[in-house]
Design an enzyme around this catalytic site. Structure first.
Site, PDB file in Angstrom:
ATOM      1  N   LYS A 116       0.859  -1.184   0.000  1.00 53.32           N
ATOM      2  CA  LYS A 116       0.000   0.000   0.000  1.00 53.32           C
ATOM      3  C   LYS A 116       0.895   1.233   0.000  1.00 53.32           C
ATOM      4  O   LYS A 116       1.603   1.507   0.957  1.00 53.32           O
ATOM      5  CB  LYS A 116      -0.917  -0.010   1.225  1.00 53.32           C
ATOM      6  CG  LYS A 116      -1.869   1.162   1.292  1.00 53.32           C
ATOM      7  CD  LYS A 116      -2.769   1.050   2.506  1.00 53.32           C
ATOM      8  CE  LYS A 116      -3.740   2.202   2.621  1.00 53.32           C
ATOM      9  NZ  LYS A 116      -4.614   2.087   3.811  1.00 53.32           N
ATOM     10  N   LYS A 149      -2.026  -1.438  -3.873  1.00 49.59           N
ATOM     11  CA  LYS A 149      -2.884  -0.260  -3.857  1.00 49.59           C
ATOM     12  C   LYS A 149      -2.019   0.985  -3.905  1.00 49.59           C
ATOM     13  O   LYS A 149      -1.066   1.086  -3.133  1.00 49.59           O
ATOM     14  CB  LYS A 149      -3.734  -0.268  -2.571  1.00 49.59           C
ATOM     15  CG  LYS A 149      -4.655   0.935  -2.414  1.00 49.59           C
ATOM     16  CD  LYS A 149      -5.391   0.894  -1.086  1.00 49.59           C
ATOM     17  CE  LYS A 149      -6.308   2.109  -0.946  1.00 49.59           C
ATOM     18  NZ  LYS A 149      -6.982   2.153   0.362  1.00 49.59           N
TER      19      LYS A 149
END
Length: 335
Positions: free
Chosen positions: A208, A261
């Protein structure tokens, strides 16, 4: 006779370009989108009959539980594989205690969706940022030596474990820790197994990145940090090898699915993760990516449907088995 070298094979006849009728295009297509590989994000709040629009994300709403159930049922009817729930509590505190409240919007919504919508995968986001008054992903402490405020990793993991367990008790199929604290996947896996939730899977936000594309989400989830940012625990956008290490660590701790992400700026990372590990790989087509397409389409600069499907195809082509996207229902209808 001519020869053409393709991928170190010598061809005695030059291959002909196929005449691309619609049926033939579908037959030879290398990457195929399927609605049951989409996960649809839902923002759940308290109340009844609530559909509050998110200004920066046209078509996205903050939903009361009853409306979230309706949205989940419609998504299932259209072939979408699952939903992921984010909570908007009515009360926040410094410890994010509402994250593990069995009567919080996410836990109530999980029970309602599992009761009313058959065979739909329910995923829950596990993080404290939506529940803390300061908007950070963990508990804050002040370093006595420097006087600076920082996140207490181990204490935060304890709270994340409580939240994940409360989601499992409610009936979640998958818990998805998005906080990026060290060791949280292993701690959640142990706690789930000890409580008998061995079939509850973990989809880890393993890579992330600290991204500029999260802005609209923070409006939707009311989770913007009150001060500072999240660079201390989210990844540097310049790093790929670090992402592979993070994925390896989460897999070693018991993650069943790993996530990258955002998606579009990190297609190379998705591809590397899939090639290196060969495990179920998810990608989150995040709020900023969604908002850009919506804004450009509203101005007539692009064809929204074509651009959306091309974008989702690129994420799948990079190696994502699962795509979290706010376009899930719209794309499913077209497909």
């Amino acid at each position: 006779m001519t020869t053409t070298r393709v991928a170190q094979l010598t061809l005695t006849h030059r291959p002909r370009r196929l005449r691309r009728t619609p049926a033939l295009r579908a037959l030879v297509r290398e990457t195929k989108l399927a609605p049951d590989h989409f996960i649809y994000p839902l923002f759940v709040r308290e109340g009844t009959g609530e559909r509050r629009p998110v200004a920066s994300m046209p078509g996205v709403f903050q939903l009361s539980v009853d409306e979230a159930v309706r949205e989940a049922a419609a998504a299932k009817q259209e072939g979408v594989g699952g939903v992921i729930l984010f909570g908007l509590p009515s009360r926040k505190d410094a410890a994010g205690s509402g994250a593990s409240d069995p009567d919080a919007p996410v836990q109530v919504a999980v029970r309602a969706i599992k009761r009313d919508v058959r065979d739909l995968i329910v995923v829950t986001d596990v993080c404290l940022c939506e529940y803390t008054s300061h908007g950070h992903c963990g508990l804050l402490v002040k370093d006595d030596a420097t006087g600076e405020t920082e996140i207490a990793n181990d204490a935060s993991v304890e709270e994340l474990v409580k939240a994940a367990l409360s989601h499992a008790v409610a009936g979640a199929d998958i818990v998805a820790p998005s906080d990026m604290m060290d060791g949280r996947v292993g701690a959640i896996r142990r706690a789930l197994d000890e409580r008998g939730f061995t079939n509850v899977a973990i989809m880890s936000y393993a890579a992330k990145y600290c991204s500029a594309f999260y802005g609209p989400f923070r409006e939707a989830a009311d989770s913007a940090p009150a001060f500072g940012d999240r660079r201390s625990h989210q990844m540097d956008p310049a790093n790929v090898d670090e992402a592979l290490r993070e994925v390896w660590l989460d897999l070693d701790e018991g993650a069943d699915i790993v996530m990258v992400k955002p998606a579009l700026p990190y297609l190379d990372v998705i591809s590397r993760v899939k090639m290196e590990f060969g495990v179920p790989t998810a990608a989150y087509h995040v709020s900023g990516e969604y908002a850009m397409l919506k804004a450009a389409a509203e101005r007539g600069w692009i064809d929204e449907e074509r651009a959306m499907l091309e974008t989702l195809t690129s994420i799948s082509r990079a190696g994502a088995d699962i795509i979290l996207t706010y376009f899930a229902r719209q794309a499913a209808r077209l497909l």
